[in-house]
Motif scaffolding. Structure first.
Motif, short mmCIF file in Angstrom:
data_model
loop_
_atom_site.label_atom_id
_atom_site.label_comp_id
_atom_site.label_asym_id
_atom_site.label_seq_id
_atom_site.Cartn_x
_atom_site.Cartn_y
_atom_site.Cartn_z
N ALA A 102 149.86 143.38 39.13
CA ALA A 102 150.92 142.49 39.99
C ALA A 102 151.30 141.14 39.30
O ALA A 102 152.49 140.75 39.37
CB ALA A 102 150.20 142.26 41.34
N LEU A 103 150.19 140.40 38.67
CA LEU A 103 150.62 139.28 37.96
C LEU A 103 151.47 139.70 36.91
O LEU A 103 152.37 138.61 36.70
CB LEU A 103 149.58 138.60 37.51
CG LEU A 103 148.44 137.91 38.68
CD1 LEU A 103 146.93 137.64 38.02
CD2 LEU A 103 149.00 136.38 39.05
N GLU A 104 151.30 140.58 36.09
CA GLU A 104 152.40 140.84 34.97
C GLU A 104 153.56 141.08 35.55
O GLU A 104 154.55 140.68 34.79
CB GLU A 104 151.76 142.07 34.35
CG GLU A 104 150.60 141.63 33.20
CD GLU A 104 149.96 142.85 32.29
OE1 GLU A 104 150.34 143.86 32.64
OE2 GLU A 104 149.15 142.46 31.67
N VAL A 105 153.88 141.74 36.74
CA VAL A 105 155.14 141.91 37.29
C VAL A 105 155.84 140.68 37.71
O VAL A 105 156.83 140.58 37.64
CB VAL A 105 154.97 143.15 38.40
CG1 VAL A 105 156.21 143.25 39.36
CG2 VAL A 105 154.55 144.22 37.93
N LEU A 106 155.01 140.14 38.45
CA LEU A 106 155.47 138.66 39.17
C LEU A 106 155.53 137.41 38.47
O LEU A 106 156.53 136.90 38.58
CB LEU A 106 154.59 138.39 40.34
CG LEU A 106 154.59 139.42 41.66
CD1 LEU A 106 153.61 139.00 42.44
CD2 LEU A 106 156.06 139.85 42.02
N VAL A 107 154.70 137.58 37.23
CA VAL A 107 154.62 136.11 36.58
C VAL A 107 155.11 136.52 34.87
O VAL A 107 156.00 135.67 34.52
CB VAL A 107 153.29 135.55 36.37
CG1 VAL A 107 153.24 134.29 35.65
CG2 VAL A 107 152.77 135.37 37.94
N GLY A 108 154.58 137.58 34.41
CA GLY A 108 154.91 137.89 32.97
C GLY A 108 153.75 138.23 32.26
O GLY A 108 152.66 138.45 33.09
N ASN A 109 153.89 138.87 31.11
CA ASN A 109 152.84 139.33 30.40
C ASN A 109 152.16 138.48 29.28
O ASN A 109 151.35 139.08 28.38
CB ASN A 109 153.27 140.71 29.89
CG ASN A 109 154.34 140.86 28.88
OD1 ASN A 109 154.57 139.99 28.30
ND2 ASN A 109 154.64 142.13 28.33
N GLU A 110 152.59 137.31 29.19
CA GLU A 110 151.88 136.17 28.23
C GLU A 110 151.57 135.37 29.35
O GLU A 110 152.49 134.45 29.92
CB GLU A 110 152.94 135.76 27.33
CG GLU A 110 153.15 136.92 26.19
CD GLU A 110 153.77 136.38 25.17
OE1 GLU A 110 153.00 136.16 24.02
OE2 GLU A 110 155.16 136.32 24.76
#
Length: 269
Positions: A102-110
């Motif tokens: 969810a964090l990668e979807v909502l915020v980013g993957n770095e």
């Protein structure tokens, strides 16, 4: 309606649109084992601090902790638990794993993650642990941050937190000057009809933008609330008062970024 293809997958798009519309999403923990492990650690630290035997039912123990500790000792207990839980080398990774996708979807993957996980303990009828209505960006946080808020017990009614959905929040923040409110209490009374009280059973987590107004009230339920919060942001999004290396730490840096950051053009003779 645009005919251009979307780069979002269907499951990602639903979450993204809900977050943009409401300012928050609630979902089951992506790693229930990691969530249970953190909760159990908190319960065991608490029992040790209070010189009690480890509880068999960790959740019930936390729910009833007001029978073992009073308001005068509460903050000392909270600080001890925060210190010991953050000293464990696995805790931050386990916390991240409860909502990694969810964090990668909502915020980013770095991603950059707050250095320390916070803890809130709200005893029944205790007015010393209140967080009046606010938006964190008003106090120097970056508007690009997302909070992962994890309850360790069932939260509901006044045992939870409230949030003002983004559409209503935008309306009130745009009118803040004309409203001329003199206190946080006056602001709360003004927005109260539009607040959403978040019902989050244990095993679920909340992600929300701290740009919207939120807070809590006196817990009138017969149980204690235990919850943690920790902020995440894209490494390359703008920072405000809380800087990388001081408040945030990089946790995911992709290979292209590592290579690019270290590259220097050759000098020309």
């Amino acid at each position: 309606m645009s005919n251009l293809p979307t780069f979002w997958r269907d499951d990602e798009l639903g979450m993204a649109e809900s977050f943009v519309r409401e300012g928050y999403v609630i979902q089951p923990a992506e790693s229930r084992g990691d969530l249970d492990r953190i909760r159990d650690l908190i319960a065991d630290i608490t029992a040790s601090y209070l010189k009690l035997p480890p509880a068999e039912d960790k959740g019930a123990f936390l729910d009833r902790i007001h029978e073992k500790v009073d308001v005068q000792r509460l903050n000392d207990l909270r600080l001890a638990v925060i210190r010991e839980m953050n000293e464990e080398p696995w805790t931050r990774l386990a916390y991240f794993n409860t909502a990694r996708r969810a964090l990668e979807v909502l915020v980013g993957n770095e991603l950059a993650m707050q250095l320390r996980i916070n803890l809130s303990i709200q005893l029944p009828n205790d007015d010393s642990s209140l967080l009046p209505v606010h938006a964190d960006v008003w106090a120097g946080d970056s508007p690009y941050e997302v909070v992962l808020w994890v309850p360790y017990v069932n939260v509901f009614g006044t045992k939870t937190m409230y949030i003002l959905p983004r559409d209503k929040d935008s309306e009130y923040q745009a009118r803040m000057g004309e409203l001329k409110l003199k206190s946080a209490e006056a602001l709360y009374r003004t927005i109260e009809p539009d607040l959403t009280w978040l019902d989050i059973p244990y095993g679920n987590v909340l992600l929300f933008t701290q740009n919207v107004m939120h807070g809590n009230v006196v817990n009138r339920e017969p149980e204690t609330r235990w919850s943690s919060n920790c902020r995440f942001k894209s490494i390359f999004s703008p920072y405000h008062d809380k800087k990388l290396g001081e408040f945030f730490e990089p946790i995911l840096v992709r290979p292209a970024t590592r290579i690019g950051a270290g590259y220097r053009l050759p000098s020309v003779a």
